[in-house]
Design a protein around this motif. Structure first.
Motif, PDB file in Angstrom:
ATOM      1  N   TYR A  35      12.751  10.367  88.307  1.00 19.43           N
ATOM      2  CA  TYR A  35      13.065  10.009  86.919  1.00 19.43           C
ATOM      3  C   TYR A  35      12.420  10.967  85.931  1.00 19.43           C
ATOM      4  O   TYR A  35      13.078  11.500  85.038  1.00 19.43           O
ATOM      5  N   TYR A  36      11.118  11.202  86.097  1.00 22.57           N
ATOM      6  CA  TYR A  36      10.424  12.066  85.133  1.00 22.57           C
ATOM      7  C   TYR A  36      10.727  13.543  85.365  1.00 22.57           C
ATOM      8  O   TYR A  36      10.636  14.346  84.455  1.00 22.57           O
ATOM      9  N   THR A  37      11.093  13.876  86.598  1.00 23.57           N
ATOM     10  CA  THR A  37      11.427  15.268  86.882  1.00 23.57           C
ATOM     11  C   THR A  37      12.772  15.629  86.264  1.00 23.57           C
ATOM     12  O   THR A  37      12.915  16.667  85.615  1.00 23.57           O
ATOM     13  N   GLY A  41      13.957   9.769  79.792  1.00 21.35           N
ATOM     14  CA  GLY A  41      14.591   9.337  78.550  1.00 21.35           C
ATOM     15  C   GLY A  41      13.673   8.447  77.747  1.00 21.35           C
ATOM     16  O   GLY A  41      13.817   7.239  77.712  1.00 21.35           O
ATOM     17  N   LEU A  42      12.688   9.071  77.069  1.00 30.54           N
ATOM     18  CA  LEU A  42      11.761   8.296  76.253  1.00 30.54           C
ATOM     19  C   LEU A  42      12.250   8.285  74.820  1.00 30.54           C
ATOM     20  O   LEU A  42      12.659   9.314  74.305  1.00 30.54           O
ATOM     21  N   GLY A  43      12.154   7.110  74.177  1.00 33.46           N
ATOM     22  CA  GLY A  43      12.505   7.029  72.773  1.00 33.46           C
ATOM     23  C   GLY A  43      13.740   6.176  72.566  1.00 33.46           C
ATOM     24  O   GLY A  43      14.373   5.727  73.520  1.00 33.46           O
ATOM     25  N   ILE A  49      11.163   2.609  74.968  1.00 35.54           N
ATOM     26  CA  ILE A  49      10.472   3.071  73.768  1.00 35.54           C
ATOM     27  C   ILE A  49       9.006   2.692  73.864  1.00 35.54           C
ATOM     28  O   ILE A  49       8.661   1.627  74.364  1.00 35.54           O
ATOM     29  N   THR A  50       8.145   3.599  73.433  1.00 33.29           N
ATOM     30  CA  THR A  50       6.704   3.375  73.529  1.00 33.29           C
ATOM     31  C   THR A  50       6.114   3.349  72.121  1.00 33.29           C
ATOM     32  O   THR A  50       6.780   3.770  71.162  1.00 33.29           O
ATOM     33  N   ALA A  51       4.867   2.907  72.009  1.00 29.92           N
ATOM     34  CA  ALA A  51       4.251   2.740  70.687  1.00 29.92           C
ATOM     35  C   ALA A  51       4.334   4.002  69.813  1.00 29.92           C
ATOM     36  O   ALA A  51       4.742   3.915  68.654  1.00 29.92           O
ATOM     37  N   LEU A  84      -3.171  11.901  78.843  1.00 33.15           N
ATOM     38  CA  LEU A  84      -2.580  11.716  80.168  1.00 33.15           C
ATOM     39  C   LEU A  84      -1.154  11.213  79.984  1.00 33.15           C
ATOM     40  O   LEU A  84      -0.935  10.203  79.316  1.00 33.15           O
ATOM     41  N   GLY A  85      -0.185  11.918  80.512  1.00 28.80           N
ATOM     42  CA  GLY A  85       1.215  11.502  80.395  1.00 28.80           C
ATOM     43  C   GLY A  85       1.717  11.540  78.968  1.00 28.80           C
ATOM     44  O   GLY A  85       2.079  10.507  78.402  1.00 28.80           O
ATOM     45  N   PRO A  86       1.755  12.721  78.341  1.00 32.49           N
ATOM     46  CA  PRO A  86       2.069  12.796  76.903  1.00 32.49           C
ATOM     47  C   PRO A  86       3.543  12.615  76.539  1.00 32.49           C
ATOM     48  O   PRO A  86       3.870  12.628  75.350  1.00 32.49           O
ATOM     49  N   GLY A  87       4.417  12.407  77.510  1.00 28.60           N
ATOM     50  CA  GLY A  87       5.811  12.078  77.184  1.00 28.60           C
ATOM     51  C   GLY A  87       6.473  13.131  76.310  1.00 28.60           C
ATOM     52  O   GLY A  87       6.493  14.314  76.637  1.00 28.60           O
ATOM     53  N   ASN A  88       7.005  12.696  75.179  1.00 31.45           N
ATOM     54  CA  ASN A  88       7.671  13.624  74.254  1.00 31.45           C
ATOM     55  C   ASN A  88       6.693  14.415  73.393  1.00 31.45           C
ATOM     56  O   ASN A  88       7.111  15.230  72.573  1.00 31.45           O
ATOM     57  N   VAL A 115      -2.235  16.286  80.782  1.00 29.87           N
ATOM     58  CA  VAL A 115      -2.013  16.000  82.202  1.00 29.87           C
ATOM     59  C   VAL A 115      -0.569  15.509  82.323  1.00 29.87           C
ATOM     60  O   VAL A 115      -0.224  14.425  81.842  1.00 29.87           O
ATOM     61  N   GLU A 116       0.258  16.346  82.914  1.00 31.49           N
ATOM     62  CA  GLU A 116       1.694  16.053  82.962  1.00 31.49           C
ATOM     63  C   GLU A 116       2.287  16.657  84.219  1.00 31.49           C
ATOM     64  O   GLU A 116       2.121  17.844  84.469  1.00 31.49           O
ATOM     65  N   THR A 117       2.998  15.835  84.985  1.00 27.49           N
ATOM     66  CA  THR A 117       3.617  16.347  86.210  1.00 27.49           C
ATOM     67  C   THR A 117       5.048  16.824  85.986  1.00 27.49           C
ATOM     68  O   THR A 117       5.539  17.648  86.739  1.00 27.49           O
ATOM     69  N   SER A 118       5.701  16.297  84.979  1.00 23.39           N
ATOM     70  CA  SER A 118       7.131  16.575  84.827  1.00 23.39           C
ATOM     71  C   SER A 118       7.392  17.919  84.141  1.00 23.39           C
ATOM     72  O   SER A 118       6.985  18.123  83.000  1.00 23.39           O
ATOM     73  N   ALA A 120      10.186  18.996  82.972  1.00 23.52           N
ATOM     74  CA  ALA A 120      11.066  18.790  81.811  1.00 23.52           C
ATOM     75  C   ALA A 120      10.245  18.341  80.604  1.00 23.52           C
ATOM     76  O   ALA A 120      10.440  18.830  79.482  1.00 23.52           O
ATOM     77  N   LEU A 121       9.307  17.428  80.831  1.00 26.99           N
ATOM     78  CA  LEU A 121       8.499  16.950  79.701  1.00 26.99           C
ATOM     79  C   LEU A 121       7.502  18.011  79.252  1.00 26.99           C
ATOM     80  O   LEU A 121       7.228  18.145  78.062  1.00 26.99           O
ATOM     81  N   ARG A 122       6.964  18.789  80.186  1.00 27.18           N
ATOM     82  CA  ARG A 122       6.065  19.891  79.786  1.00 27.18           C
ATOM     83  C   ARG A 122       6.786  20.812  78.811  1.00 27.18           C
ATOM     84  O   ARG A 122       6.201  21.279  77.832  1.00 27.18           O
ATOM     85  N   ALA A 153      -4.480   7.722  76.773  1.00 23.52           N
ATOM     86  CA  ALA A 153      -3.393   7.550  77.737  1.00 23.52           C
ATOM     87  C   ALA A 153      -2.617   6.312  77.327  1.00 23.52           C
ATOM     88  O   ALA A 153      -3.149   5.202  77.369  1.00 23.52           O
ATOM     89  N   ASN A 154      -1.387   6.497  76.894  1.00 26.31           N
ATOM     90  CA  ASN A 154      -0.545   5.360  76.513  1.00 26.31           C
ATOM     91  C   ASN A 154       0.600   5.232  77.516  1.00 26.31           C
ATOM     92  O   ASN A 154       1.346   6.190  77.713  1.00 26.31           O
ATOM     93  N   GLU A 155       0.715   4.074  78.107  1.00 21.72           N
ATOM     94  CA  GLU A 155       1.755   3.837  79.120  1.00 21.72           C
ATOM     95  C   GLU A 155       1.753   4.925  80.193  1.00 21.72           C
ATOM     96  O   GLU A 155       2.787   5.452  80.569  1.00 21.72           O
ATOM     97  N   PHE A 156       0.572   5.265  80.644  1.00 20.62           N
ATOM     98  CA  PHE A 156       0.416   6.216  81.742  1.00 20.62           C
ATOM     99  C   PHE A 156       0.060   5.470  83.025  1.00 20.62           C
ATOM    100  O   PHE A 156       0.706   5.640  84.055  1.00 20.62           O
TER     101      PHE A 156
END
Ligand code: SAH
Length: 367
Positions: A35-37, A41-43, A49-51, A84-88, A115-118, A120-122, A153-156
């Motif tokens: 999914y993250y690779t 689809g955040l937002g 959707i996250t805070a 950690l896991g910065p998303g967008n 800290v990000e594994t994806s 696409a998100l990087r 770290a939010n929703e990580f």
């Protein structure tokens, strides 16, 4: 049918069932089709959707907390911010803008560590945060520990793998993902039973048959590593997530696509898989690693203490009516109990010599 579904099915055919954590990891981070690779689809326009995506004030308040903590700690000449896991990259963008109120603090930021594994998100983060001194890591153990850290770290943690065990009359059996006779992904139980004493938590002995407990050794290991970094480098971490502290929560594995809950087995790689965070277990892992732990406090309470009331009042003043309405709606979503205000909690970790983290009181320190 998805590409990832087929790959997982082939794997199961060849090697037999896998545990839920392994399944979560494949769904999130499979090199080609996770999914993250492949699909994050955040937002509002995406899957969930996250805070920080709800309202800019969230990241701004974290930025003000960063300034407050930096000052409370004697304004060290250099420190690092980490997410950690910065998303967008939204939270960091808002945080950085808020640091403009304290140019001395912003000048002390030696780097912003992601800290990000994806991949696409990087890429998204690199573009969006091009004005920040970024560096990237695959995992928490890559974070430098030479200067104090301000970590958020939010929703990580909720995205990290956990394993499930189902209570039987005489013990526990692990929940597995397997193929049913028609070749569909299905849950099954491990053929071997673990004894009741397999879990040392006495609360679990009295659960009824078929009750589910979740354990997340991978999550606890990440928290322990993060705590080691804080102990060495100094600094604090704010861990924000939905989760529970007291009772056990049962089966919390969830999959969300297009803002709707879907069957976690239905379309691997196309939905975001997560589970509720056991804050007790996270807090224990951190304390065992030698850091101070505060909370968790409800997100609504935390944001109030950081001054969300003042901030919204100030932003609304002189704003165009539709902007003011959007901001007020966003704030409501962040703090209302029926929305994100109560289910989401904030746990803080602090190096032994750090002051009490912003948004917490000394009395909220766990013993
Ligand atoms: N914090 C953001 C995004 C939350 S989604 C927000 O609040 O909007 C989860 C984030 O964690 C994504 O950036 C995802 O790519 C990342 N992630 C998930 N598992 C990870 C892991 N094991 N290691 C590093 N990053 C991970």
């Amino acid at each position: 049918m998805t590409l990832l579904r087929d790959r997982i099915a082939n794997f199961l055919q060849a090697h037999g069932p896998i545990d839920v954590g392994r399944f979560m990891l494949l769904c999130a981070a499979h090199r080609a089709a996770g999914y993250y690779t492949a699909n994050p689809g955040l937002g509002a326009a995406g899957d969930f959707i996250t805070a920080p995506e709800v309202c800019q004030i969230f990241g701004e308040l974290i930025g003000l907390a960063c300034v407050a903590h930096w000052r409370a700690g004697g304004s060290p000449p250099a420190f690092r911010i980490a997410e950690l896991g910065p998303g967008n990259g939204t939270l960091l963008e808002d945080l950085w803008r808020a640091l403009a109120v304290a140019p001395d603090c912003r000048a002390a930021v030696r780097s912003v560590e992601l800290v990000e594994t994806s991949p696409a998100l990087r890429q998204r983060q690199r573009t969006r945060l091009a004005h920040l001194p970024l560096s990237f890591h695959d995992a928490v153990d890559g974070l430098p520990a030479d200067l104090p850290l301000f970590v958020v770290a939010n929703e990580f943690l909720d995205a990290l793998p956990m394993r499930q065990y189902v209570r039987t009359r005489t013990g526990w059996r692990e929940r597995l993902v397997t193929l049913d006779r028609d070749g569909r992904l299905a849950f099954a139980l491990h053929p071997q039973e673990l004894p009741l004493a397999a879990f040392d938590d006495p609360r679990l002995r009295h659960l009824p048959e078929a009750a589910v407990v979740e354990v997340a050794p991978a999550r606890e290991a990440v928290v322990a590593t993060l705590s080691d970094k804080l102990r060495t480098a100094g600094g604090i971490a704010l861990l924000i997530d939905y989760g529970y502290d007291e009772a056990t929560a049962g089966d919390t594995l969830q999959a969300v696509a297009r803002h709707t809950r879907v069957d976690p087995l239905a379309s691997p790689g196309e939905a975001d898989l997560s589970s509720h965070v056991d804050f007790r277990a996270v807090a224990r892992a951190a304390m065992e690693a030698g850091v101070a732990v505060f909370g968790p406090v409800a997100q609504a309470e935390f944001l109030k203490r950081l001054g969300i009331g003042l901030r919204i009042a100030r932003l609304i003043q002189g704003a165009a009516p539709e902007v003011a309405r959007r901001l007020a709606d966003g704030v409501r979503r962040l703090v209302e109990p029926a929305q994100m205000g109560e289910l989401f909690r904030v746990l803080a970790l602090a190096a032994p010599e750090d002051p009490v983290p912003p948004g917490f009181t000394g009395a909220e320190r766990r013993r």
